[in-house]
Design a protein around this motif. Structure first.
Motif: not given
Length: 102
Positions: A31-32, A50-57, A67-68
């Motif tokens: 996984p990325v 599906v790539l979960p994202r979060k603030a500041g990742d 990156e992908l």
């Protein structure tokens, strides 16, 4: 469910956390970002990442695309860079339980 096909790849049931009549969802072997999953529809090999994202990742939000692109060309055929079957099975089990309990 014993094994499934994802393109030319054989997918072990332990990596699959959701299966319907027409699709299945599995954890990613490289996984990325943590939590990246794949959804594969049996119709002519359509799949969704599906790539979960979060603030500041990522420093810049759109850097995820860079990156992908870099990720998809690297080490795809180098098994030593992949997660172990046990790691993937553990993640799939957690996701399966979350779905069943929601």
């Amino acid at each position: 469910m014993s094994t499934l096909r994802f393109g030319q790849h054989i997918i072990k049931a332990s990596a699959v956390f959701l299966q319907t009549e027409l699709s299945f969802a599995l954890v990613n072997r490289k996984p990325v970002v943590p939590g990246r999953i794949l959804n594969h529809e049996v119709c002519e090999h359509v799949h969704v990442h599906v790539l979960p994202r979060k603030a500041g990742d990522f420093e810049r939000n759109d850097s995820v695309y860079d990156e992908l692109q870099k990720h998809d060309g690297q080490d795809e055929d180098v098994p030593s860079k992949w997660r172990t079957e046990e790691e993937m099975a553990t993640e799939a089990s957690i996701l399966r339980n979350q779905i069943e309990n929601s």
